[in-house]
Design a protein around this motif. Structure first.
Motif, PDB file in Angstrom:
ATOM      1  N   ILE A  68       0.854  -1.185   0.000  1.00  0.00           N
ATOM      2  CA  ILE A  68       0.000   0.000   0.000  1.00  0.00           C
ATOM      3  C   ILE A  68       0.890   1.235   0.000  1.00  0.00           C
ATOM      4  O   ILE A  68       1.765   1.389   0.857  1.00  0.00           O
ATOM      5  CB  ILE A  68      -0.925   0.014   1.231  1.00  0.00           C
ATOM      6  CG1 ILE A  68      -1.841  -1.205   1.207  1.00  0.00           C
ATOM      7  CG2 ILE A  68      -1.724   1.315   1.279  1.00  0.00           C
ATOM      8  CD1 ILE A  68      -2.666  -1.381   2.465  1.00  0.00           C
ATOM      9  N   VAL A  69       0.686   2.077  -0.982  1.00  0.00           N
ATOM     10  CA  VAL A  69       1.399   3.347  -1.099  1.00  0.00           C
ATOM     11  C   VAL A  69       0.378   4.423  -1.470  1.00  0.00           C
ATOM     12  O   VAL A  69      -0.789   4.119  -1.716  1.00  0.00           O
ATOM     13  CB  VAL A  69       2.524   3.279  -2.163  1.00  0.00           C
ATOM     14  CG1 VAL A  69       3.593   2.277  -1.759  1.00  0.00           C
ATOM     15  CG2 VAL A  69       1.975   2.945  -3.533  1.00  0.00           C
ATOM     16  N   PHE A  70       0.820   5.668  -1.526  1.00  0.00           N
ATOM     17  CA  PHE A  70      -0.083   6.701  -2.009  1.00  0.00           C
ATOM     18  C   PHE A  70       0.542   7.432  -3.180  1.00  0.00           C
ATOM     19  O   PHE A  70       1.757   7.475  -3.328  1.00  0.00           O
ATOM     20  CB  PHE A  70      -0.491   7.674  -0.887  1.00  0.00           C
ATOM     21  CG  PHE A  70       0.604   8.601  -0.420  1.00  0.00           C
ATOM     22  CD1 PHE A  70       0.796   9.839  -1.025  1.00  0.00           C
ATOM     23  CD2 PHE A  70       1.421   8.238   0.633  1.00  0.00           C
ATOM     24  CE1 PHE A  70       1.795  10.692  -0.584  1.00  0.00           C
ATOM     25  CE2 PHE A  70       2.421   9.087   1.083  1.00  0.00           C
ATOM     26  CZ  PHE A  70       2.613  10.321   0.470  1.00  0.00           C
ATOM     27  N   THR A  97      -4.952   4.216  10.835  1.00  0.00           N
ATOM     28  CA  THR A  97      -5.000   2.788  11.156  1.00  0.00           C
ATOM     29  C   THR A  97      -6.178   2.091  10.466  1.00  0.00           C
ATOM     30  O   THR A  97      -6.420   0.909  10.701  1.00  0.00           O
ATOM     31  CB  THR A  97      -5.119   2.584  12.676  1.00  0.00           C
ATOM     32  OG1 THR A  97      -6.290   3.257  13.133  1.00  0.00           O
ATOM     33  CG2 THR A  97      -3.892   3.104  13.395  1.00  0.00           C
ATOM     34  N   MET A  98      -6.903   2.807   9.619  1.00  0.00           N
ATOM     35  CA  MET A  98      -8.054   2.217   8.929  1.00  0.00           C
ATOM     36  C   MET A  98      -7.591   1.088   8.003  1.00  0.00           C
ATOM     37  O   MET A  98      -6.463   1.089   7.512  1.00  0.00           O
ATOM     38  CB  MET A  98      -8.811   3.282   8.140  1.00  0.00           C
ATOM     39  CG  MET A  98      -9.471   4.315   9.053  1.00  0.00           C
ATOM     40  SD  MET A  98     -10.504   5.505   8.201  1.00  0.00           S
ATOM     41  CE  MET A  98      -9.365   6.307   7.117  1.00  0.00           C
ATOM     42  N   ALA A  99      -8.482   0.144   7.751  1.00  0.00           N
ATOM     43  CA  ALA A  99      -8.145  -1.062   6.979  1.00  0.00           C
ATOM     44  C   ALA A  99      -7.561  -0.750   5.602  1.00  0.00           C
ATOM     45  O   ALA A  99      -6.621  -1.425   5.169  1.00  0.00           O
ATOM     46  CB  ALA A  99      -9.369  -1.961   6.843  1.00  0.00           C
ATOM     47  N   ARG A 102      -3.866  -0.315   5.759  1.00  0.00           N
ATOM     48  CA  ARG A 102      -3.016  -1.370   6.311  1.00  0.00           C
ATOM     49  C   ARG A 102      -3.211  -2.752   5.694  1.00  0.00           C
ATOM     50  O   ARG A 102      -2.339  -3.594   5.793  1.00  0.00           O
ATOM     51  CB  ARG A 102      -3.247  -1.475   7.826  1.00  0.00           C
ATOM     52  CG  ARG A 102      -2.974  -0.189   8.572  1.00  0.00           C
ATOM     53  CD  ARG A 102      -1.493   0.161   8.561  1.00  0.00           C
ATOM     54  NE  ARG A 102      -1.304   1.550   8.963  1.00  0.00           N
ATOM     55  CZ  ARG A 102      -0.729   2.472   8.206  1.00  0.00           C
ATOM     56  NH1 ARG A 102      -0.244   2.170   7.029  1.00  0.00           N
ATOM     57  NH2 ARG A 102      -0.602   3.701   8.634  1.00  0.00           N
ATOM     58  N   ASP A 103      -4.345  -3.008   5.064  1.00  0.00           N
ATOM     59  CA  ASP A 103      -4.668  -4.333   4.545  1.00  0.00           C
ATOM     60  C   ASP A 103      -4.770  -4.285   3.016  1.00  0.00           C
ATOM     61  O   ASP A 103      -5.759  -3.793   2.474  1.00  0.00           O
ATOM     62  CB  ASP A 103      -5.987  -4.802   5.161  1.00  0.00           C
ATOM     63  CG  ASP A 103      -6.405  -6.196   4.701  1.00  0.00           C
ATOM     64  OD1 ASP A 103      -5.766  -6.766   3.795  1.00  0.00           O
ATOM     65  OD2 ASP A 103      -7.398  -6.706   5.254  1.00  0.00           O
ATOM     66  N   PRO A 104      -3.763  -4.804   2.308  1.00  0.00           N
ATOM     67  CA  PRO A 104      -3.771  -4.737   0.841  1.00  0.00           C
ATOM     68  C   PRO A 104      -5.008  -5.363   0.190  1.00  0.00           C
ATOM     69  O   PRO A 104      -5.517  -4.837  -0.797  1.00  0.00           O
ATOM     70  CB  PRO A 104      -2.500  -5.481   0.430  1.00  0.00           C
ATOM     71  CG  PRO A 104      -1.612  -5.395   1.613  1.00  0.00           C
ATOM     72  CD  PRO A 104      -2.526  -5.411   2.810  1.00  0.00           C
ATOM     73  N   GLU A 105      -5.502  -6.468   0.738  1.00  0.00           N
ATOM     74  CA  GLU A 105      -6.687  -7.110   0.153  1.00  0.00           C
ATOM     75  C   GLU A 105      -7.922  -6.222   0.314  1.00  0.00           C
ATOM     76  O   GLU A 105      -8.746  -6.120  -0.587  1.00  0.00           O
ATOM     77  CB  GLU A 105      -6.912  -8.489   0.764  1.00  0.00           C
ATOM     78  CG  GLU A 105      -5.848  -9.504   0.379  1.00  0.00           C
ATOM     79  CD  GLU A 105      -5.632  -9.624  -1.129  1.00  0.00           C
ATOM     80  OE1 GLU A 105      -6.625  -9.736  -1.883  1.00  0.00           O
ATOM     81  OE2 GLU A 105      -4.464  -9.605  -1.561  1.00  0.00           O
ATOM     82  N   SER A 109     -10.101  -4.416  -2.856  1.00  0.00           N
ATOM     83  CA  SER A 109     -11.558  -4.493  -2.940  1.00  0.00           C
ATOM     84  C   SER A 109     -12.177  -3.088  -2.980  1.00  0.00           C
ATOM     85  O   SER A 109     -13.062  -2.814  -3.786  1.00  0.00           O
ATOM     86  CB  SER A 109     -12.092  -5.280  -1.744  1.00  0.00           C
ATOM     87  OG  SER A 109     -13.488  -5.246  -1.716  1.00  0.00           O
ATOM     88  N   SER A 110     -11.692  -2.207  -2.130  1.00  0.00           N
ATOM     89  CA  SER A 110     -12.214  -0.833  -2.090  1.00  0.00           C
ATOM     90  C   SER A 110     -11.954  -0.099  -3.403  1.00  0.00           C
ATOM     91  O   SER A 110     -12.814   0.630  -3.890  1.00  0.00           O
ATOM     92  CB  SER A 110     -11.590  -0.063  -0.924  1.00  0.00           C
ATOM     93  OG  SER A 110     -11.967  -0.616   0.306  1.00  0.00           O
TER      94      SER A 110
END
Length: 121
Positions: A68-70, A97-99, A102-105, A109-110
């Motif tokens: 995850i990057v921006f 700290t939102m999903a 922190r969570d690539p999967e 999906s988002s």
């Protein structure tokens, strides 16, 4: 130094809301010379306004290494304004700290849902 302060005082930084999406979509399509959004649009989280016009946004994406990057997409920022915005986005990115941060999967999906929703004409 005063000029820099005046320039920065004209900029407004804000979290992204649904009501901002059309402006962000337009910036992305313009800067990428595309007709439809793709996965690189990501999930926007921070924006910059000059007066009342959105001129840049930071968005969460998945890198080639599946991290995850921006990314920053902008129109009409000077080099120092872009640098300042990048620093703000980086601090926000590190603190959240939102999903999606922190969570690539979860982020994949988002992003898919966001792009599908915004590409409906």
């Amino acid at each position: 130094m005063e000029t820099l302060l005046q320039t920065n005082s004209q900029l407004q930084y804000a979290e992204v809301y649904i009501s901002d999406m059309i402006s962000l979509k337009n910036i992305f399509l313009q800067t990428q010379t595309l007709k439809k959004l793709n996965q690189n649009f990501g999930v926007p989280f921070l924006l910059v306004k000059k007066k009342s016009e959105v001129v840049a946004f930071a968005t969460l994406v998945i890198s080639e290494k599946e991290e995850i990057v921006f990314k920053i997409y902008e129109t009409g920022l000077s080099a120092s304004e872009k640098s300042n915005f990048t620093l703000r986005a980086e601090r926000y990115f590190k603190k959240s700290t939102m999903a999606n941060f922190r969570d690539p999967e979860q982020l994949k999906s988002s992003i898919s849902r966001m792009v599908s929703w915004l590409n409906v004409d």
